[in-house]
Structure formats: C-alpha cells, structure tokens
Motif scaffolding. Sequence first.
Motif, short mmCIF file in Angstrom:
data_model
loop_
_atom_site.label_atom_id
_atom_site.label_comp_id
_atom_site.label_asym_id
_atom_site.label_seq_id
_atom_site.Cartn_x
_atom_site.Cartn_y
_atom_site.Cartn_z
N ILE A 271 25.40 34.15 38.00
CA ILE A 271 25.70 35.17 36.99
C ILE A 271 25.89 36.50 37.69
O ILE A 271 25.00 36.97 38.40
CB ILE A 271 24.56 35.28 35.96
N ILE A 272 27.05 37.11 37.49
CA ILE A 272 27.32 38.43 38.06
C ILE A 272 27.24 39.46 36.95
O ILE A 272 28.02 39.44 35.99
CB ILE A 272 28.71 38.47 38.73
N GLY A 273 26.27 40.36 37.07
CA GLY A 273 26.08 41.39 36.07
C GLY A 273 26.84 42.65 36.42
O GLY A 273 27.92 42.60 37.02
N GLY A 274 26.28 43.80 36.06
CA GLY A 274 26.95 45.07 36.30
C GLY A 274 26.86 45.49 37.75
O GLY A 274 25.81 45.40 38.38
N PHE A 275 27.98 45.96 38.29
CA PHE A 275 28.04 46.53 39.63
C PHE A 275 28.76 47.87 39.53
O PHE A 275 29.99 47.91 39.46
CB PHE A 275 28.77 45.60 40.60
N ARG A 276 27.97 48.93 39.47
CA ARG A 276 28.55 50.27 39.42
C ARG A 276 28.85 50.71 40.85
O ARG A 276 27.95 50.99 41.63
CB ARG A 276 27.60 51.25 38.73
N LEU A 277 30.14 50.78 41.18
CA LEU A 277 30.55 50.99 42.57
C LEU A 277 30.55 52.46 42.97
O LEU A 277 30.87 53.33 42.17
CB LEU A 277 31.94 50.40 42.79
N LYS A 278 30.21 52.69 44.21
CA LYS A 278 30.36 54.00 44.82
C LYS A 278 31.75 54.03 45.46
O LYS A 278 32.07 53.16 46.27
CB LYS A 278 29.28 54.22 45.88
N PRO A 279 32.58 55.00 45.12
CA PRO A 279 33.96 54.99 45.63
C PRO A 279 34.02 55.03 47.16
O PRO A 279 33.22 55.69 47.81
CB PRO A 279 34.57 56.27 45.03
N ASP A 280 34.97 54.28 47.71
CA ASP A 280 35.20 54.33 49.15
C ASP A 280 35.83 55.67 49.52
O ASP A 280 36.67 56.20 48.77
CB ASP A 280 36.15 53.21 49.58
N PRO A 281 35.46 56.24 50.66
CA PRO A 281 36.11 57.47 51.11
C PRO A 281 37.60 57.25 51.31
O PRO A 281 38.03 56.15 51.72
CB PRO A 281 35.42 57.78 52.44
N GLU A 282 38.41 58.26 51.05
CA GLU A 282 39.85 58.14 51.23
C GLU A 282 40.16 57.81 52.69
O GLU A 282 39.65 58.43 53.62
CB GLU A 282 40.54 59.45 50.83
N GLY A 283 40.99 56.80 52.86
CA GLY A 283 41.35 56.37 54.20
C GLY A 283 40.42 55.31 54.77
O GLY A 283 40.69 54.77 55.85
N GLU A 284 39.32 55.02 54.05
CA GLU A 284 38.37 54.01 54.52
C GLU A 284 38.12 52.96 53.44
O GLU A 284 37.04 52.41 53.31
CB GLU A 284 37.05 54.67 54.92
N GLU A 285 39.15 52.67 52.66
CA GLU A 285 39.02 51.72 51.57
C GLU A 285 38.79 50.30 52.10
O GLU A 285 39.36 49.91 53.12
CB GLU A 285 40.28 51.74 50.69
N PHE A 286 37.96 49.55 51.35
CA PHE A 286 37.74 48.15 51.71
C PHE A 286 38.89 47.31 51.18
O PHE A 286 39.51 47.65 50.17
CB PHE A 286 36.40 47.66 51.16
N SER A 287 39.14 46.17 51.83
CA SER A 287 40.36 45.40 51.54
C SER A 287 40.26 44.50 50.33
O SER A 287 41.27 43.96 49.87
CB SER A 287 40.72 44.55 52.77
#
Length: 340
Positions: A271-287
């Motif tokens: 079960i995958i619940g809520g995941f409030r994400l912290k934004p990736d820094p510009e230029g360092e986005e995850f794929s």
Amino acid sequence: MNRKHFLSFLITAGATTTVSKATSVVSDFSEKTSRIPPYLKKGDTIGITSPASFIDLENVQPAVQLIQSWGFNTKIGATIGKRDFILGGNDAERTEDLQLMLDDPNIKAIMCARGGYGIVRIIDQLDFTKFKRNPKWIIGFSDITLLHNHIYTNFGIASIHSKMCNSFPKVWPEALPIQIETILSIKQVINGEPVRYTAPYNSNNRNGRVEGTLVGGNLSLIETAAGTCSDIVTDGKILFLEDTEEQLYSLDRMLWNLKRSGKFDKLKGLIIGGFRLKPDPEGEEFSKTLQEIILEKIKEYDYPVCFDFPVGHQINNFALKCGAPHTLNIDQNGSSLTSI
C-alpha cells in the motif's frame, strides 16, 4: 591447542554464535501472531505524552476536549509544554514520561502529541515488561513509526497509526468533513468498531485480494531501523508506506534499501500512501516519478499494489491498526482495506 589455533577457534565460535542468535531472533519475530490490546470503554483514561518533538499545552487542548467528549478521561504527561530545543524535553524527561504511562495500569491508551524527531534517542531505554503483561494502545504516526514497529517486532502487539494531538482541529464545527472523518476513525479503532477504508482507482495499481497482518509506516523511519531490534519483518505481511518532505532521489535510495534487504520479496500486498515531495533543485531533477521508482523495485513480484491510499502526512490520514490482520482488495473500482 596452540595459542594461534585457540584464538582462531574463539573468533570463529564467536562469529558463529552471533549469526545463530541473530537468525533465531528474526525467525521468532516473523512467527509472532498479533496481540490486540483491550478496546476502550467509556470512563477509560488516555494518556497524552510527547516522546518526540515539543508541543505546548494550548495545542493539545482541542484533542483533550474532543477525547473527553467521547466519554474518556485524559492524563496530560509532564512532557507537554516542556522543550529541549526541538524535543519535548530532554531524553531523560521524555523517557520517564512515556515509561510512567506504559507502566500505569489505569491508562488504557497512550496518544503521542506529535511526531517530528526523538523516539530513536529513547527507545532502548524503555522497559516494556509491564506493557507486555498488560498491553495498551499506542497512538501516533510519523516519528512514532519506530515505536509501532519496535512493539510489534519484539512483542507482537498491535498499535494505532493515526493523527495525533497537533492534527486535531481547533474549532470542531469549522473543520472540513475529511478532517472530522479521519479524527473520528481514531475513536472507531480504539472502540473496536470495524473499519474499512477506500482509495480511488489508480492506473498503476495491481489488482488482487489478500489477507495479512498490516505493518509499515513512515519510510524514513523504517530505513532508520534497518538492522536493529526495531526492524520489521515483512514476510507474509501487507506493507504500507508514506513519507513527507523528501526529494525523489532520497526516496529512491530508501526504497533500494528495502529491496536489497528483502522487504519486498515475500509481501502479501503493498500500500502506497501519501508522499509529499520536496521539489528537486533546478538542474538536479531526478529521472523518475515516484510511481516509476516504486514499480521499478517490485517489477518481479506479482502481489497486489495500490497507490494514493489515505494515510500519511496529509489531511486524509485515517487510523490503521498496525500489527493486526486486514483484507486488502484492489480491482477496477479502486482499493479497500478492511480490518478483520
């Protein structure tokens, strides 16, 4: 036997003993059956303590008033209002306060006032001897995940993953319907009422119906406990996960930890619940997206999986009985989790 051979024998024997002991303990944990603490009745007392981060008395009053309106008494712990930087009092004060509530036979449930950070600093100083003889409900989530999993792993005792005092609305009549529903789910669970929660259809879901013991909680805390006596055994279990304020790469790293340690291998369901994400820094986005990260880790397994379940650091955070049997059903209409 000469000295060299004798020392070699001692090292080998010591290593063998250690491995044998660890294997035995893990086997014992995985075979535990759930012990359900007594459900509450009117007139019972709920203790309120802050074993992690600090909170003042004013911010627990809405919870106190509502709990009392349900017919329960409350006992405010000494840590409420105390502060040691980010913590609800120093380690000794938080340990003593929680210990008193664990040992007090007149307290039938313990609600943690808030999460944050701090349980890992005191967990090994707590004595659960009296708690094992007379279990009571431990209520909370986030940092309290470590306490839930420690209790179930070591003693097979169920607990309640739910909102805490800092999430109770200050003005009940003005609360949103979903706030009211989630807070009332705590009352339902401690009263022993049957509960069934649903989630909408998600295209990433995997259909299926399974029964199993529910374990899990905050992903960061589950990773923190890896390899310790507070670790959880997931074989044959329904695992639920949630987290907040983490970047995608960090979630990817933690989920690799769960995969590499075998926690996904023999699940009944995920079960995958809520995941409030912290934004990736510009230029360092995850794929990858969160869904892609998770599906990558479980691609070789065929157990049912659901996303967007109403649990976690979000307004729709319903009370779940950790360490208790549930039925998980996922189909084209969505997902449901029902306590057995």
